[in-house]
Structure formats: structure tokens, C-alpha cells
Design a protein around this motif. Structure first.
Motif, PDB file in Angstrom:
ATOM      1  N   HIS A  69       0.812  -1.222   0.000  1.00 23.30           N
ATOM      2  CA  HIS A  69       0.000   0.000   0.000  1.00 23.30           C
ATOM      3  C   HIS A  69       0.843   1.270   0.000  1.00 23.30           C
ATOM      4  O   HIS A  69       0.426   2.302   0.538  1.00 23.30           O
ATOM      5  CB  HIS A  69      -0.949   0.040   1.209  1.00 23.30           C
ATOM      6  CG  HIS A  69      -1.762  -1.194   1.391  1.00 23.30           C
ATOM      7  ND1 HIS A  69      -1.408  -2.197   2.260  1.00 23.30           N
ATOM      8  CD2 HIS A  69      -2.892  -1.608   0.798  1.00 23.30           C
ATOM      9  CE1 HIS A  69      -2.293  -3.166   2.203  1.00 23.30           C
ATOM     10  NE2 HIS A  69      -3.209  -2.834   1.313  1.00 23.30           N
ATOM     11  N   ALA A  70       2.035   1.188  -0.575  1.00 21.32           N
ATOM     12  CA  ALA A  70       2.876   2.385  -0.667  1.00 21.32           C
ATOM     13  C   ALA A  70       2.460   3.193  -1.892  1.00 21.32           C
ATOM     14  O   ALA A  70       1.862   2.655  -2.822  1.00 21.32           O
ATOM     15  CB  ALA A  70       4.339   1.981  -0.773  1.00 21.32           C
ATOM     16  N   SER A 103       6.691   5.128  -1.335  1.00 20.87           N
ATOM     17  CA  SER A 103       6.654   6.102  -0.247  1.00 20.87           C
ATOM     18  C   SER A 103       5.446   5.776   0.636  1.00 20.87           C
ATOM     19  O   SER A 103       4.338   5.575   0.142  1.00 20.87           O
ATOM     20  CB  SER A 103       6.558   7.500  -0.845  1.00 20.87           C
ATOM     21  OG  SER A 103       5.968   8.390   0.062  1.00 20.87           O
ATOM     22  N   GLY A 104       5.673   5.705   1.936  1.00 21.05           N
ATOM     23  CA  GLY A 104       4.591   5.362   2.862  1.00 21.05           C
ATOM     24  C   GLY A 104       4.205   3.903   2.731  1.00 21.05           C
ATOM     25  O   GLY A 104       4.993   3.080   2.255  1.00 21.05           O
ATOM     26  N   VAL A 119       0.852  -1.903  10.790  1.00 21.18           N
ATOM     27  CA  VAL A 119       2.303  -1.693  10.770  1.00 21.18           C
ATOM     28  C   VAL A 119       2.657  -0.772   9.602  1.00 21.18           C
ATOM     29  O   VAL A 119       2.444  -1.114   8.432  1.00 21.18           O
ATOM     30  CB  VAL A 119       3.040  -3.042  10.626  1.00 21.18           C
ATOM     31  CG1 VAL A 119       4.547  -2.836  10.622  1.00 21.18           C
ATOM     32  CG2 VAL A 119       2.645  -3.986  11.760  1.00 21.18           C
ATOM     33  N   LYS A 120       3.169   0.394   9.922  1.00 22.10           N
ATOM     34  CA  LYS A 120       3.494   1.366   8.878  1.00 22.10           C
ATOM     35  C   LYS A 120       4.827   1.016   8.203  1.00 22.10           C
ATOM     36  O   LYS A 120       5.716   0.438   8.826  1.00 22.10           O
ATOM     37  CB  LYS A 120       3.588   2.782   9.486  1.00 22.10           C
ATOM     38  CG  LYS A 120       2.232   3.333   9.903  1.00 22.10           C
ATOM     39  CD  LYS A 120       2.319   4.759  10.398  1.00 22.10           C
ATOM     40  CE  LYS A 120       3.059   4.908  11.720  1.00 22.10           C
ATOM     41  NZ  LYS A 120       2.470   4.184  12.854  1.00 22.10           N
ATOM     42  N   VAL A 152      15.305  -5.439  -2.367  1.00 19.06           N
ATOM     43  CA  VAL A 152      14.420  -4.406  -1.859  1.00 19.06           C
ATOM     44  C   VAL A 152      14.711  -4.299  -0.376  1.00 19.06           C
ATOM     45  O   VAL A 152      14.819  -5.303   0.314  1.00 19.06           O
ATOM     46  CB  VAL A 152      12.928  -4.744  -2.078  1.00 19.06           C
ATOM     47  CG1 VAL A 152      12.038  -3.892  -1.185  1.00 19.06           C
ATOM     48  CG2 VAL A 152      12.543  -4.505  -3.528  1.00 19.06           C
ATOM     49  N   GLU A 153      14.916  -3.079   0.092  1.00 16.06           N
ATOM     50  CA  GLU A 153      15.022  -2.876   1.535  1.00 16.06           C
ATOM     51  C   GLU A 153      13.734  -2.249   2.013  1.00 16.06           C
ATOM     52  O   GLU A 153      13.237  -1.292   1.421  1.00 16.06           O
ATOM     53  CB  GLU A 153      16.206  -1.954   1.875  1.00 16.06           C
ATOM     54  CG  GLU A 153      16.292  -1.682   3.383  1.00 16.06           C
ATOM     55  CD  GLU A 153      17.403  -0.702   3.764  1.00 16.06           C
ATOM     56  OE1 GLU A 153      18.489  -0.742   3.156  1.00 16.06           O
ATOM     57  OE2 GLU A 153      17.154   0.106   4.681  1.00 16.06           O
ATOM     58  N   MET A 154      13.170  -2.833   3.059  1.00 12.21           N
ATOM     59  CA  MET A 154      11.932  -2.283   3.612  1.00 12.21           C
ATOM     60  C   MET A 154      12.096  -2.091   5.112  1.00 12.21           C
ATOM     61  O   MET A 154      12.572  -2.974   5.802  1.00 12.21           O
ATOM     62  CB  MET A 154      10.767  -3.226   3.327  1.00 12.21           C
ATOM     63  CG  MET A 154       9.421  -2.626   3.681  1.00 12.21           C
ATOM     64  SD  MET A 154       8.071  -3.763   3.316  1.00 12.21           S
ATOM     65  CE  MET A 154       8.007  -4.646   4.872  1.00 12.21           C
TER      66      MET A 154
END
Ligand code: ZN
Ligand code: MN
Length: 477
Positions: A69-70, A103-104, A119-120, A152-154
């Protein structure tokens, strides 16, 4: 003693399953390959070379950002993250800093008690991996195969409230990665790695206290144990009136203890700047739409649909949606055997899963396709075979590579429903076992089960046990 809650945030690195690396044509997945065999001037940082971005990496990054959901950025940039380390031959890592692809975003994690934890996502970007240092006595060996592997880094917000929740989050995230096909996310193969930022605070407080960072865990279970140990340690320190210091901790799985590694670098140490060798990553709205359009129904949605639509218990729905292929297999059975989803689920979970694990086969690799399993269920439903024969038939079909119906015919597995045949076997058993018959007649009703067993054995397991019992009871009246 006050009561504490833990505050946990995760930093997860995921290897994307593209064929080639992020900026060169070298093979991306080097699992099992000898060291330094998938390298070239680009990924080893030779002077004068130029990186060329791999579109597949960007597309998979978009998919992941979408399911988290970014907001997907139509323009993002690569940056240089400068640090010196032996397994980083360029002296910098190409990453994304302030203007990343996502983003987000957030992930709603279902909790045991039926509520969800929101969890954001604080960061979601693509970057290249560094190489690997192998420590041997008195020397260090460098393997550059992993240089330039797409990641991918999250980074999540400090939103998780226990070690178990954090472990669950990682499991759900791994499930999602496999489900949408962007990574196999095997921790054993280093395709997914995570660090955990852990702090504690008094229950109900909003304060964020100094945190420690746990690194180098190589399984979800070890990570959970390490977080639990660290939470305990922090509570003990605070209770003793000591301050928590921002350490980086290394988990030793043999001793189940954490040890201090080094004090943490701050972002300023990396001297980020825009990568001058690469243009901005530009995505058209049409391209994003096209990618996202093909996303499958996601695991949590599918799980709750299974509960609603097929009236499956939560546990079964969760097992069946653990992997997309398995959920597809289940619904594949229902295309041919729609009446009894609960029964199909039971056979799949109780009889097929074990065999798949034993044979190391995934649902799509089975000869026993959903259609063939539906066929077996129908044979049982129609009374042509009994259910224990049906369960044997699952294995036989897979092993012999023949149609279930043909096997039943060739091996004469059809259930004996002919009442004359059943009656004659029952009479034989009664004659051969006068003692048990006497016991039954004198009131020991339980003996009937033993007699049924004898008849079943004589019939080669093919008689209908219910008919056998009724016939025996009739004869012994
Ligand atoms: Zn290369
Ligand atoms: Mn990183």
C-alpha cells in the motif's frame, strides 16, 4: 515493578528473483555456484564502467510497493551510499535514499485475538547487494557473486509489540513475497535477511526509548528468540536503574546470547549523493497500471474468502492459503468436485500435504492433479471405493502415474457392496470364531468391532464397513 511493553521495528532485505543482476547481465542467483563465477567489470566496480538498470528489478519493486500500500513514485532516483568495506569493491553501494520507488504504506497484521496490528512502512527502496566476506583462521576470503544482486530494503515503523508479533509479521511478509512472485525469500539461501530494532517502555507510554539493533539472525525462530532475550535484558537493566545504550547486537545461536558488535553508524556517515551514472527511474501511469492489474488476490483476502465462501475453519483456511500454489490446487479440486469443500480440504491437508513434503514436490509438480484428486473423491462419494482405499489411491496414482479409475479397475479395488458376497464372508467369520460369537451373544457388545475387523481383512479391505456391521448384527440376532 512496572509493566513494560516492547516496541519493535524491522529492517528487511529481500533478494528479488530476477534472472540477471540489477546493473549488469551477470546471473543474479548464485546459490550453489563456486565463488566469483558470476561477476563482471560492472558488478566488481572496475574503473570506467557504467551501470545499466534492469527493468525487471524496477517492475518487481513496483509490485511489492503496491501490495504494501505504498505510493508508487513515478520519478525516483538512485543514490550512492558510501562506506568502505572489503566486500564492497566500488567503495559505495547504489541504493535509493530520499526519493525512492515507494513512499509510505502499511501492512495490517492479523493477531491471535482477532484484532489487527497496523504496521506502517517507513522506507521501501531498491538497491544492490554487496559481496560476502568469509572468515577463515588468519585470513579473509571474498566472494563477489552477490555484488549487484537486486534487493528491496523495507523498514517498518516501531509498530510491533512483541517478539511473536514481529516473527508473525516476517512470516506474513515472506508469504506475500512468494505469493506475488517477486522472491523465493528463503532465509537459508540468504534471500531474505532482517534486523530488528528493539526498545521497551512502560505500558501505555508513547515515548520511544533508545533502541538496540539485533543483526545476523538467519531464521525467523532465531530472530524471535533473540528479540525475546533482548527485551528481557532491557527490562532487567531499566529495573536496576541503568540506561539502555544504542548498541548493535549480534545473535549467537549456539549460546543463545547477544553480544555487542559496534556502535551504530548514523546516516551522515554514509555521505549519500545522487548516483551520477544513472538517470532518474521514470514510470508512466500506464506501465504501473499494467503491472498492478495482474496482481493475484492476496493471501489474507483469499484466506477470509475461503472461510466465508467454503465455510472452512480458520486453521484450514490458513494452511490452504500458506502458498498460492496450494490455494490454487484446492480451488482446482473444487472445479471438479464442488459439493463438499470441507471434505476436499481435509483430504488435501491430511493426506496430500504429507506426501508432498515426503517427495519434495510442489502442488504444480504432482502427477496427481486437482482433477485427479477430485476423481478419487468422486469414487468415494459414489461408493465405488471406501475412504481408506481412496487414501491409498492418492499415493498409488502419484507413484504409478496412472488414472485413478484405471488403477481401481486393474487392481480390483472396488468396494464390495454386493450384499450376498458380504453375507457369505460374515458367515465364514462366524463359523470360524465360535468363542467370540459366544461372548457377543452373552452381552459383550464390543466384540462386534473385532468381528467386523475379521470380515474387513478377509475382504482385502474392500468391504463397506457399515454394511458389514449391519450384516453381522443381523446374523447374530
Ligand atoms: Zn556483473
Ligand atoms: Mn540496505
Amino acid at each position: 515493578m512496572s509493566s513494560y511493553e516492547s516496541v519493535i521495528g524491522l529492517e528487511i532485505h529481500v533478494q528479488l528473483n530476477t534472472n540477471s543482476k540489477i546493473f549488469c547481465a551477470c546471473k543474479a542467483d548464485s546459490w550453489g555456484d563456486p565463488p566469483n563465477t558470476n561477476i563482471c567489470p560492472v558488478c566488481t566496480g572496475q574503473p570506467g564502467v557504467l551501470p545499466v538498470p534492469n527493468q525487471a528489478v524496477i517492475d518487481k519493486g513496483v509490485l511489492l510497493a503496491a501490495v504494501m500500500h505504498a505510493d508508487i513514485q513515478q520519478v525516483s532516483y538512485f543514490d550512492r551510499k558510501n562506506y568502505f568495506y572489503p566486500d564492497l569493491p566500488k567503495g559505495y553501494q547504489i541504493s535509493q535514499y530520499d526519493l525512492a520507488i515507494g513512499s509510505g504504506g502499511y501492512m495490517d497484521l492479523p493477531l491471535e485475538d482477532g484484532s489487527t496490528r497496523h504496521v506502517k512502512i517507513e522506507k521501501l527502496h531498491i538497491e544492490e547487494d554487496a559481496g560476502k566476506t568469509i572468515h577463515k583462521p588468519n585470513r579473509r576470503l571474498l566472494d563477489f557473486n552477490r555484488c549487484g544482486v537486486p534487493l528491496v530494503e523495507m523498514v517498518t515503523g516501531p509498530d510491533l509489540r512483541s517478539a511473536d508479533e514481529a516473527a508473525d509479521f516476517i512470516r506474513r511478509f515472506r508469504q506475500l513475497l512468494r505469493w506475488i512472485g517477486v522472491s523465493e525469500a528463503s532465509m537459508e539461501k540468504g534471500q531474505m535477511r532482517f534486523d530488528a530494532n528493539v526498545s521497551i517502555r512502560e505500558e501505555g507510554s508513547e515515548i520511544l526509548n533508545p533502541k538496540t539493533e539485533i543483526k545476523n539472525v538467519n531464521s525467523i525462530e532465531h530472530g524471535r528468540d533473540a528479540m525475546k532475550a533482548e527485551i528481557k535484558r532491557q527490562i532487567k537493566e531499566v529495573e536496576a536503574g541503568n540506561k539502555i545504550e544504542s548498541w548493535t547486537l549480534d545473535w549467537n545461536e549456539d549460546t543463545q546470547t547477544l553480544s555487542k558488535m559496534r556502535s551504530k553508524e548514523t546516516e551522515a556517515d554514509y555521505r549519500y549523493f545522487k548516483e551520477p551514472d544513472l538517470l532518474a527511474v521514470k514510470l508512466t501511469p500506464d506501465h504501473i497500471k499494467e503491472l498492478v492489474k495482474n496482481l493475484p488476490e492476496l493471501p489474507l483476502e483469499r484466506e477470509s474468502r475461503f472461510i466465508k465462501e467454503y465455510k472452512l475453519p480458520n486453521r484450514e483456511a490458513k494452511v490452504l492459503t500458506s502458498e498460492k500454489e496450494l490455494a490454487d490446487y484446492f480451488e482446482g479440486i473444487l472445479e471438479h468436485f464442488s459439493g463438499k469443500p470441507k471434505q476436499a480440504a481435509n483430504w488435501l491437508i491430511n493426506d496430500l500435504l504429507g506426501m508432498m513434503n515426503e517427495l519434495h514436490l510442489s502442488p504444480t509438480e504432482l502427477f496427481l492433479t486437482p482433477k485427479r484428486l477430485a476423481e478419487i473423491l468422486k469414487l468415494v462419494e459414489d461408493g465405488i471405493i471406501n475412504s481408506s482405499t481412496g487414501k491409498d489411491l492418492i499415493r498409488k496414482t502419484q507413484q504409478q502415474g496412472e488414472e485413478p479409475r484405471d488403477i481401481v479397475e486393474q487392481e480390483g479395488l472396488g468396494q464390495v457392496t454386493d450384499s450376498a458376497a458380504i453375507k457369505s464372508i460374515c458367515q465364514e467369520v462366524i463359523q470360524e470364531n465360535p468363542d467370540q460369537v459366544e461372548q457377543y451373544k452373552s452381552g459383550k457388545g464390543g466384540v462386534i468391532g473385532w468381528l467386523v475387523g475379521q470380515v474387513m481383512a478377509k475382504s482385502g479391505g474392500k468391504a463397506d464397513p457399515k454394511a458389514v456391521r449391519e450384516t453381522l448384527e443381523g446374523l447374530l440376532k
